[in-house]
Enzyme design. Structure first.
Site, PDB file in Angstrom:
ATOM      1  N   TYR A   1     -12.522  -1.634  -3.703  1.00  0.00           N
ATOM      2  CA  TYR A   1     -12.988  -1.716  -2.319  1.00  0.00           C
ATOM      3  C   TYR A   1     -14.514  -1.591  -2.224  1.00  0.00           C
ATOM      4  O   TYR A   1     -15.041  -1.235  -1.166  1.00  0.00           O
ATOM      5  CB  TYR A   1     -12.309  -0.643  -1.464  1.00  0.00           C
TER       6      TYR A   1
ATOM      7  N   HIS B   1      -2.362  -5.285   1.663  1.00  0.00           N
ATOM      8  CA  HIS B   1      -3.665  -5.929   1.495  1.00  0.00           C
ATOM      9  C   HIS B   1      -3.409  -7.375   1.096  1.00  0.00           C
ATOM     10  O   HIS B   1      -2.463  -7.640   0.344  1.00  0.00           O
ATOM     11  CB  HIS B   1      -4.459  -5.242   0.369  1.00  0.00           C
TER      12      HIS B   1
ATOM     13  N   ASN C   1      -1.994   0.543   6.738  1.00  0.00           N
ATOM     14  CA  ASN C   1      -1.458  -0.686   7.314  1.00  0.00           C
ATOM     15  C   ASN C   1      -0.635  -1.526   6.327  1.00  0.00           C
ATOM     16  O   ASN C   1      -0.575  -2.744   6.438  1.00  0.00           O
ATOM     17  CB  ASN C   1      -2.579  -1.492   7.981  1.00  0.00           C
TER      18      ASN C   1
ATOM     19  N   THR D   1      -5.353  -6.528  11.057  1.00  0.00           N
ATOM     20  CA  THR D   1      -5.645  -5.246  10.386  1.00  0.00           C
ATOM     21  C   THR D   1      -5.084  -4.069  11.171  1.00  0.00           C
ATOM     22  O   THR D   1      -4.469  -3.167  10.603  1.00  0.00           O
ATOM     23  CB  THR D   1      -7.179  -5.089  10.226  1.00  0.00           C
TER      24      THR D   1
ATOM     25  N   LYS E   1       0.815  -1.214   0.000  1.00  0.00           N
ATOM     26  CA  LYS E   1       0.000   0.000   0.000  1.00  0.00           C
ATOM     27  C   LYS E   1       0.861   1.284   0.000  1.00  0.00           C
ATOM     28  O   LYS E   1       2.071   1.239   0.257  1.00  0.00           O
ATOM     29  CB  LYS E   1      -0.921  -0.019   1.219  1.00  0.00           C
TER      30      LYS E   1
ATOM     31  N   GLU F   1      -9.857 -10.696  -7.309  1.00  0.00           N
ATOM     32  CA  GLU F   1      -8.880  -9.610  -7.185  1.00  0.00           C
ATOM     33  C   GLU F   1      -7.724  -9.797  -8.175  1.00  0.00           C
ATOM     34  O   GLU F   1      -7.241  -8.823  -8.756  1.00  0.00           O
ATOM     35  CB  GLU F   1      -8.373  -9.536  -5.740  1.00  0.00           C
TER      36      GLU F   1
HETATM   37  P1  IDP Z   1      -7.955  -6.442   6.019  1.00  0.00           P
HETATM   38  O1  IDP Z   1      -7.196  -5.525   5.082  1.00  0.00           O
HETATM   39  O2  IDP Z   1      -7.115  -6.869   7.202  1.00  0.00           O
HETATM   40  O3  IDP Z   1      -8.609  -7.614   5.314  1.00  0.00           O
HETATM   41  P2  IDP Z   1     -10.604  -5.138   6.220  1.00  0.00           P
HETATM   42  O4  IDP Z   1     -11.460  -5.151   7.439  1.00  0.00           O
HETATM   43  O5  IDP Z   1     -11.051  -5.937   5.026  1.00  0.00           O
HETATM   44  O6  IDP Z   1      -9.124  -5.560   6.690  1.00  0.00           O
HETATM   45  O7  IDP Z   1     -10.452  -3.612   5.802  1.00  0.00           O
HETATM   46  C1  IDP Z   1      -9.882  -3.251   4.563  1.00  0.00           C
HETATM   47  C2  IDP Z   1      -8.955  -2.082   4.788  1.00  0.00           C
HETATM   48  O8  IDP Z   1      -9.733  -0.947   5.187  1.00  0.00           O
HETATM   49  C3  IDP Z   1      -7.920  -2.253   5.893  1.00  0.00           C
HETATM   50  O9  IDP Z   1      -6.795  -2.987   5.502  1.00  0.00           O
HETATM   51  C4  IDP Z   1      -7.596  -0.801   6.224  1.00  0.00           C
HETATM   52  O10 IDP Z   1      -6.671  -0.239   5.277  1.00  0.00           O
HETATM   53  C5  IDP Z   1      -8.959  -0.131   6.053  1.00  0.00           C
HETATM   54  N1  IDP Z   1      -9.659  -0.022   7.355  1.00  0.00           N
HETATM   55  C6  IDP Z   1     -10.259  -1.035   8.048  1.00  0.00           C
HETATM   56  N2  IDP Z   1     -10.782  -0.592   9.200  1.00  0.00           N
HETATM   57  C7  IDP Z   1     -10.505   0.738   9.245  1.00  0.00           C
HETATM   58  C8  IDP Z   1     -10.797   1.779  10.195  1.00  0.00           C
HETATM   59  O11 IDP Z   1     -11.419   1.572  11.247  1.00  0.00           O
HETATM   60  N3  IDP Z   1     -10.344   3.043   9.886  1.00  0.00           N
HETATM   61  C9  IDP Z   1      -9.659   3.313   8.719  1.00  0.00           C
HETATM   62  N4  IDP Z   1      -9.379   2.372   7.802  1.00  0.00           N
HETATM   63  C10 IDP Z   1      -9.790   1.104   8.062  1.00  0.00           C
END
Ligand code: IDP
Length: 140
Positions: A51, A117, A114, A93, A11, A128
């Protein structure tokens, strides 16, 4: 356990801080082989489409703006149980909840920024991979 393919994104927070090589090393050390790789910059429409499953979540706009803020590296990783293995190497996450030694524990800045992905299931991995790569670009 069967050989699988999974889809990965390095990312913007990670490409910006020049962490691409360190993250790829984590994949390779875990036994994941990179069978496709390219550096691209998403448009807003592409980020929103990718997304789409999160479109009703409160962080959707913030997530899409973040994902277009810098180039990303999209990859297909192959190996035994690759989907679960990649999720393990990525970590939780939220980096505050991620296990020691995981990519997110070492590199992620926040729950949003983070660093990586990774697909969460065989169906999403197939979707994907097809979103970003043609069959010709997958070199096993
Ligand atoms: P994942 O990437 O670990 O599968 P998901 O819940 O699918 O997690 O969320 C997708 C992405 O959305 C996360 O990797 C993160 O970049 C973003 N995200 C998830 N929760 C939050 C939040 O509470 N605040 C801001 N961004 C978030």
């Amino acid at each position: 356990m069967a050989i699988q393919r999974t889809f990965s994104i390095i990312k913007p927070d990670a490409t910006k801080r020049n962490l691409t090589g360190k993250i790829i090393a984590k994949f390779e050390e875990a036994g994941l082989r990179i069978v496709a790789s390219k550096r691209i910059q998403l448009t807003l429409a592409q980020a929103q489409a990718f997304y789409g499953v999160h479109k009703d979540r409160p962080f959707f706009d913030e997530l899409c703006e973040f994902m277009i803020s810098e180039p990303i590296v999209v990859q297909v990783l192959e190996g035994e149980d690759a989907i679960a293995k990649n999720r393990e190497v990525m970590g939780a996450t939220n980096p505050e909840e991620a296990a020691e030694g995981t990519i997110r524990k070492e590199f992620a800045l926040s729950i949003g920024e983070n660093s990586v992905h990774g697909s969460d299931a065989p169906e999403t991995a197939a979707e994907e991979i097809a979103f970003f790569f043609s069959g010709l670009e997958l070199v096993g």
